[in-house]
Each structure stands twice: as structure tokens, then as C-alpha cells.
Design an enzyme around this catalytic site. Structure first.
Site, mmCIF file in Angstrom:
data_model
loop_
_atom_site.group_PDB
_atom_site.id
_atom_site.type_symbol
_atom_site.label_atom_id
_atom_site.label_comp_id
_atom_site.label_asym_id
_atom_site.label_seq_id
_atom_site.Cartn_x
_atom_site.Cartn_y
_atom_site.Cartn_z
ATOM 1 N N ASN A 88 0.775 -1.109 0.103
ATOM 2 C CA ASN A 88 -0.064 -0.144 0.051
ATOM 3 C C ASN A 88 0.790 1.176 0.014
ATOM 4 O O ASN A 88 1.755 1.245 0.850
ATOM 5 C CB ASN A 88 -0.922 -0.036 1.202
ATOM 6 C CG ASN A 88 -1.769 -1.194 1.281
ATOM 7 O OD1 ASN A 88 -2.318 -1.524 0.269
ATOM 8 N ND2 ASN A 88 -2.062 -1.780 2.484
ATOM 9 N N VAL A 97 1.713 2.536 8.295
ATOM 10 C CA VAL A 97 3.090 2.614 8.900
ATOM 11 C C VAL A 97 3.890 2.961 7.472
ATOM 12 O O VAL A 97 3.997 2.471 6.461
ATOM 13 C CB VAL A 97 3.452 1.091 9.300
ATOM 14 C CG1 VAL A 97 4.892 1.466 9.672
ATOM 15 C CG2 VAL A 97 2.818 0.880 10.682
ATOM 16 N N HIS A 101 6.266 -1.716 3.183
ATOM 17 C CA HIS A 101 6.135 -3.283 3.703
ATOM 18 C C HIS A 101 5.261 -3.974 2.818
ATOM 19 O O HIS A 101 4.374 -3.346 2.235
ATOM 20 C CB HIS A 101 5.661 -3.487 5.183
ATOM 21 C CG HIS A 101 4.561 -2.499 5.218
ATOM 22 N ND1 HIS A 101 4.463 -1.283 5.430
ATOM 23 C CD2 HIS A 101 3.262 -3.107 5.553
ATOM 24 C CE1 HIS A 101 3.316 -0.768 5.876
ATOM 25 N NE2 HIS A 101 2.595 -1.967 5.853
ATOM 26 N N MET A 102 5.520 -5.145 2.606
ATOM 27 C CA MET A 102 4.720 -6.013 1.751
ATOM 28 C C MET A 102 3.713 -7.087 2.574
ATOM 29 O O MET A 102 4.241 -7.735 3.353
ATOM 30 C CB MET A 102 5.582 -6.859 0.788
ATOM 31 C CG MET A 102 4.836 -7.642 -0.142
ATOM 32 S SD MET A 102 5.953 -8.862 -1.229
ATOM 33 C CE MET A 102 6.502 -7.472 -2.218
ATOM 34 N N HIS A 103 2.550 -6.968 2.406
ATOM 35 C CA HIS A 103 1.701 -8.067 2.953
ATOM 36 C C HIS A 103 1.595 -9.232 2.131
ATOM 37 O O HIS A 103 1.509 -9.506 0.883
ATOM 38 C CB HIS A 103 0.356 -7.668 3.023
ATOM 39 C CG HIS A 103 0.026 -6.471 3.788
ATOM 40 N ND1 HIS A 103 -0.403 -6.415 5.226
ATOM 41 C CD2 HIS A 103 0.434 -5.016 3.736
ATOM 42 C CE1 HIS A 103 -0.442 -5.148 5.567
ATOM 43 N NE2 HIS A 103 -0.039 -4.301 4.692
#
Length: 118
Positions: A88, A97, A101-103
Site C-alpha cells: 500500500n 505505517v 512493507h509487503m503483505h
């Protein structure tokens, strides 16, 4: 390393987390709020605020995030049934945050990424 995000605090062991993978460049851990039976965050140790802030110097670590996700998906048994990788960027996309970062999401049939309009 800039001291800022909650993820940086996890990397520096200032906050607890269930870490499932770590090397010199990447850390992966279980998020506090699970959105699927398999849900991991894959985070570069270098603090990059958003994808918009990534540079050509970050190309290797960004690619490595995908390969780490592939490894973790296989370890968690979702590589064959399917999984989703999501990054995102900024508020409208749901970034909460500001450290990219990758989910990794899987373990059930996932719905559409956005509400489908008719």
C-alpha cells in the site's frame, strides 16, 4: 538507519514481534491484526517511507522482498493454492505505517482487492 517507524523498532528489537524470517536486508513477521489465515509482513531493514520514495539503489531489496515472499508462501503451504502480495502506498491505499512493507496473504479464498463497481 533512521529511528522512526514501528517496524524500525521491531528491527532494532525495541518492540516484540513474532519474526519468521530475517537476513541482512529483510525482516518478516506476523502482524498484530491478521487479515487472513496466513498473513505476514515483509519489510526492508532500510527505512523507505513509501514506494514513491524508492530509488534505483533500492531495486535489489525490493526484488528480494518478492523472493522472500515466495519462500515464505511455500513454507506456509499457500504457494500452490494461491496468495496475494500487496504494498500500500499512502493513505488512500491504506498505508498506515510509513516504512514500506509487503503483505503476504493466503490460506483462504481472497476476495477482490477493491470493491467492484457496477
Amino acid at each position: 538507519m533512521v529511528q522512526g517507524s514501528v517496524f524500525t523498532k521491531i528491527i532494532n528489537r525495541e518492540l516484540p514481534a513474532t519474526i519468521v524470517y530475517e537476513d541482512d536486508d529483510i525482516i518478516s513477521f506476523v502482524p498484530l491484526r491478521l487479515q487472513a489465515p496466513v498473513h505476514l509482513l515483509i519489510v526492508p531493514k532500510k527505512e523507505i517511507y513509501t514506494i514513491n520514495d524508492a530509488t534505483e539503489e533500492d531495486m535489489k531489496v525490493l526484488g528480494k522482498m518478492i523472493l522472500v515472499a515466495k519462500k515464505l508462501a511455500k513454507e506456509r503451504g499457500v504457494s500452490e493454492t494461491g496468495y496475494r502480495l500487496s504494498i500500500n502506498t499512502n493513505e488512500d491505499a491504506g498505508q498506515s505505517v510509513f516504512h514500506i512493507h509487503m503483505h503476504l496473504l493466503g490460506g483462504k479464498k481472497l476476495g477482490p482487492m477493491v470493491v467492484q463497481e457496477e
